[in-house]
Motif scaffolding. Structure first.
Motif, PDB file in Angstrom:
ATOM      1  N   SER A   1     -29.810 110.932 -21.967  1.00  0.00           N
ATOM      2  CA  SER A   1     -28.885 111.882 -22.192  1.00  0.00           C
ATOM      3  C   SER A   1     -27.986 111.842 -20.993  1.00  0.00           C
ATOM      4  O   SER A   1     -26.833 112.017 -21.202  1.00  0.00           O
ATOM      5  CB  SER A   1     -29.402 113.127 -22.475  1.00  0.00           C
ATOM      6  OG  SER A   1     -28.594 114.207 -22.384  1.00  0.00           O
TER       7      SER A   1
ATOM      8  N   SER B   1     -19.491 108.622 -20.671  1.00  0.00           N
ATOM      9  CA  SER B   1     -18.470 109.294 -21.305  1.00  0.00           C
ATOM     10  C   SER B   1     -17.608 110.037 -20.586  1.00  0.00           C
ATOM     11  O   SER B   1     -16.243 109.877 -20.437  1.00  0.00           O
ATOM     12  CB  SER B   1     -19.044 110.200 -22.537  1.00  0.00           C
ATOM     13  OG  SER B   1     -17.819 110.863 -23.155  1.00  0.00           O
TER      14      SER B   1
ATOM     15  N   LEU C   1     -20.424 115.017 -29.118  1.00  0.00           N
ATOM     16  CA  LEU C   1     -20.802 114.346 -30.296  1.00  0.00           C
ATOM     17  C   LEU C   1     -21.873 113.379 -30.096  1.00  0.00           C
ATOM     18  O   LEU C   1     -22.857 113.284 -31.023  1.00  0.00           O
ATOM     19  CB  LEU C   1     -19.382 113.479 -30.619  1.00  0.00           C
ATOM     20  CG  LEU C   1     -18.154 114.163 -31.150  1.00  0.00           C
ATOM     21  CD1 LEU C   1     -16.968 113.215 -31.404  1.00  0.00           C
ATOM     22  CD2 LEU C   1     -18.309 115.053 -32.341  1.00  0.00           C
ATOM     23  N   TYR C   2     -21.971 112.759 -28.970  1.00  0.00           N
ATOM     24  CA  TYR C   2     -23.106 112.107 -28.482  1.00  0.00           C
ATOM     25  C   TYR C   2     -24.428 112.882 -28.402  1.00  0.00           C
ATOM     26  O   TYR C   2     -25.529 112.549 -28.985  1.00  0.00           O
ATOM     27  CB  TYR C   2     -23.016 111.396 -27.184  1.00  0.00           C
ATOM     28  CG  TYR C   2     -21.947 110.409 -26.979  1.00  0.00           C
ATOM     29  CD1 TYR C   2     -21.586 109.690 -28.336  1.00  0.00           C
ATOM     30  CD2 TYR C   2     -21.276 110.131 -26.010  1.00  0.00           C
ATOM     31  CE1 TYR C   2     -20.663 108.518 -28.209  1.00  0.00           C
ATOM     32  CE2 TYR C   2     -20.326 109.064 -25.804  1.00  0.00           C
ATOM     33  CZ  TYR C   2     -19.995 108.408 -27.181  1.00  0.00           C
ATOM     34  OH  TYR C   2     -18.960 107.467 -26.989  1.00  0.00           O
TER      35      TYR C   2
ATOM     36  N   CYS D   1     -24.762 115.688 -30.235  1.00  0.00           N
ATOM     37  CA  CYS D   1     -25.189 116.065 -31.532  1.00  0.00           C
ATOM     38  C   CYS D   1     -25.966 114.901 -32.302  1.00  0.00           C
ATOM     39  O   CYS D   1     -27.080 115.064 -33.056  1.00  0.00           O
ATOM     40  CB  CYS D   1     -23.915 116.432 -32.396  1.00  0.00           C
ATOM     41  SG  CYS D   1     -23.487 118.143 -31.709  1.00  0.00           S
ATOM     42  N   LEU D   2     -25.170 113.750 -32.002  1.00  0.00           N
ATOM     43  CA  LEU D   2     -26.053 112.324 -32.602  1.00  0.00           C
ATOM     44  C   LEU D   2     -27.489 112.144 -32.071  1.00  0.00           C
ATOM     45  O   LEU D   2     -28.389 111.689 -32.733  1.00  0.00           O
ATOM     46  CB  LEU D   2     -24.949 111.198 -32.197  1.00  0.00           C
ATOM     47  CG  LEU D   2     -25.652 109.975 -32.787  1.00  0.00           C
ATOM     48  CD1 LEU D   2     -25.866 109.785 -34.490  1.00  0.00           C
ATOM     49  CD2 LEU D   2     -24.773 108.832 -32.322  1.00  0.00           C
ATOM     50  N   LEU D   3     -27.583 112.355 -30.631  1.00  0.00           N
ATOM     51  CA  LEU D   3     -29.127 112.240 -30.318  1.00  0.00           C
ATOM     52  C   LEU D   3     -29.944 112.970 -30.666  1.00  0.00           C
ATOM     53  O   LEU D   3     -31.071 112.832 -31.031  1.00  0.00           O
ATOM     54  CB  LEU D   3     -28.822 112.080 -28.605  1.00  0.00           C
ATOM     55  CG  LEU D   3     -30.214 112.133 -27.969  1.00  0.00           C
ATOM     56  CD1 LEU D   3     -30.667 110.822 -27.857  1.00  0.00           C
ATOM     57  CD2 LEU D   3     -30.027 112.512 -26.448  1.00  0.00           C
ATOM     58  N   ASN D   4     -29.650 114.387 -30.926  1.00  0.00           N
ATOM     59  CA  ASN D   4     -30.480 115.378 -31.396  1.00  0.00           C
ATOM     60  C   ASN D   4     -30.918 115.162 -33.049  1.00  0.00           C
ATOM     61  O   ASN D   4     -31.989 115.289 -33.257  1.00  0.00           O
ATOM     62  CB  ASN D   4     -29.587 116.702 -31.160  1.00  0.00           C
ATOM     63  CG  ASN D   4     -30.896 117.747 -31.721  1.00  0.00           C
ATOM     64  OD1 ASN D   4     -31.726 118.108 -31.314  1.00  0.00           O
ATOM     65  ND2 ASN D   4     -30.466 118.592 -32.708  1.00  0.00           N
ATOM     66  N   PHE D   5     -29.963 114.451 -33.561  1.00  0.00           N
ATOM     67  CA  PHE D   5     -30.190 114.241 -35.086  1.00  0.00           C
ATOM     68  C   PHE D   5     -31.113 112.995 -35.318  1.00  0.00           C
ATOM     69  O   PHE D   5     -31.928 113.095 -35.903  1.00  0.00           O
ATOM     70  CB  PHE D   5     -28.889 113.720 -35.956  1.00  0.00           C
ATOM     71  CG  PHE D   5     -29.063 113.175 -37.217  1.00  0.00           C
ATOM     72  CD1 PHE D   5     -29.050 114.184 -38.096  1.00  0.00           C
ATOM     73  CD2 PHE D   5     -29.159 111.894 -37.524  1.00  0.00           C
ATOM     74  CE1 PHE D   5     -29.313 113.658 -39.510  1.00  0.00           C
ATOM     75  CE2 PHE D   5     -29.170 111.353 -38.572  1.00  0.00           C
ATOM     76  CZ  PHE D   5     -29.582 112.367 -39.669  1.00  0.00           C
ATOM     77  N   ILE D   6     -30.999 111.918 -34.189  1.00  0.00           N
ATOM     78  CA  ILE D   6     -31.797 111.000 -34.106  1.00  0.00           C
ATOM     79  C   ILE D   6     -33.194 111.442 -33.721  1.00  0.00           C
ATOM     80  O   ILE D   6     -34.400 111.115 -34.537  1.00  0.00           O
ATOM     81  CB  ILE D   6     -31.491 109.799 -33.252  1.00  0.00           C
ATOM     82  CG1 ILE D   6     -30.075 109.176 -33.960  1.00  0.00           C
ATOM     83  CG2 ILE D   6     -32.475 108.774 -33.034  1.00  0.00           C
ATOM     84  CD1 ILE D   6     -29.454 108.380 -32.857  1.00  0.00           C
TER      85      ILE D   6
ATOM     86  N   TYR E   1     -35.138 113.252 -36.486  1.00  0.00           N
ATOM     87  CA  TYR E   1     -35.557 112.435 -37.442  1.00  0.00           C
ATOM     88  C   TYR E   1     -36.658 111.485 -37.277  1.00  0.00           C
ATOM     89  O   TYR E   1     -37.721 111.451 -38.122  1.00  0.00           O
ATOM     90  CB  TYR E   1     -34.388 111.294 -37.910  1.00  0.00           C
ATOM     91  CG  TYR E   1     -34.585 110.350 -39.133  1.00  0.00           C
ATOM     92  CD1 TYR E   1     -34.771 110.940 -40.334  1.00  0.00           C
ATOM     93  CD2 TYR E   1     -34.991 109.079 -38.901  1.00  0.00           C
ATOM     94  CE1 TYR E   1     -34.945 109.957 -41.458  1.00  0.00           C
ATOM     95  CE2 TYR E   1     -35.473 108.305 -39.937  1.00  0.00           C
ATOM     96  CZ  TYR E   1     -35.529 108.895 -41.147  1.00  0.00           C
ATOM     97  OH  TYR E   1     -35.809 108.007 -42.197  1.00  0.00           O
TER      98      TYR E   1
END
Length: 288
Positions: A18, A25, A48-49, A51-56, A59
């Motif tokens: 992170s 960035s 955005l990164y 949020c994307l990391l949290n989504f991954i 999952y």
């Protein structure tokens, strides 16, 4: 590394991942030059990164592993954000230093427990949910910093004084962590009311300098955070409130330690002070 607690490795991985994402960035414009596109990458990219990391993470990970990963990633993002603001030559500099200090403290608490006493490790070891009073104090310090910055911006320009706070935080942090590594399984975030079979009295290392080195480190770290923010009101409040908290905690803890170790602890009390100003701990009449 094979014998290291898996949670320690995971927390370090996601904290670092992170941090690196946010650093890339934030500092991309400094390296590549400022354009409208890079401005968007610098200030919208991190969100955005994350949020994307949290989504991954959501999952692929479940349960305890997911909770550790998200907290470590959050603290890593706060650390990187602080690092970015710390490069500014205006008042945002001190807010960046503060963000780095507080994020590293909470991450290192979990990481150190994972290395030294993994049997007691939970997500609470980040102590992000330490208590409502802890976060009330934190928000109060943010409000003071914001109000003073708005009405008296020159108050937040004494960087040399803020850097003294950084030194206090670093020294306090290191002193606390050395205490945790010295005590190992004998350290716990909660006052122990029942003596475990393997619980022993630690008197070596930093414990030969003071009876409660982890509290000493935390006490001066907390004051240091307010010196970083150049908060004159909260410096006084934090000092008084922290002193009262540790005074009560040490008294309660030593009552149990005396019941656990008896004369051994009383002899230790005679040789070594608590380490905190004007706090004596439990004084046994006719003994101490």
């Amino acid at each position: 590394m094979e014998n290291v607690c898996p949670a320690a490795k995971q927390s370090l991985l996601y904290f670092a991942l992170s941090s690196i994402m946010f650093v890339i960035s934030f500092f991309s414009a400094s390296v590549l030059g400022y354009t409208s596109e890079l401005w968007a990458l610098t200030y919208w990219g991190p969100a955005l990164y994350f949020c994307l990391l949290n989504f991954i993470l959501r999952y692929f990970l479940k349960g305890f592993t997911y909770e550790v990963a998200t907290r470590a990633a959050l603290l890593g993002s706060v650390f990187a954000t602080g690092l970015y603001f710390a490069t500014f030559d205006n008042s945002f500099h001190i807010f960046g230093l503060y963000a780095m200090a507080i994020s590293m403290f909470h991450f290192s608490e979990f990481f150190t427990v994972a290395l030294t006493n993994p049997q007691t490790l939970t997500v609470d070891s980040f102590i992000l949910n330490h208590s409502s009073q802890y976060w009330i104090a934190a928000v109060t310090s943010w409000l003071e910093a914001g109000v003073e910055y708005y009405f008296f911006p020159s108050m937040k320009s004494y960087f040399w004084l803020s850097h003294i706070g950084v030194v206090m935080c670093i020294v306090g942090e290191l002193f606390r962590k050395v205490a945790m590594f010295t005590a190992k399984t004998n350290f716990n975030h909660h006052v122990q009311t029942v003596k475990k079979p393997d619980h022993r009295l630690v008197t070596n290392g930093v414990y030969s300098l003071c009876r409660h080195p982890s509290y000493v480190g935390w006490f001066y770290w907390s004051i240091g955070t307010q010196i970083i923010l150049l908060n004159p009101v909260c410096v006084v409040i934090y000092t008084l409130v922290s002193w009262m908290f540790f005074n009560e905690r040490i008294f309660a803890e030593e009552m149990f330690l005396i019941s656990f170790f008896g004369k051994q602890y009383l002899e230790y009390q005679k040789r070594v002070s608590t380490g905190l100003p004007f706090i004596k701990g439990v004084v046994m009449d006719g003994v101490s």
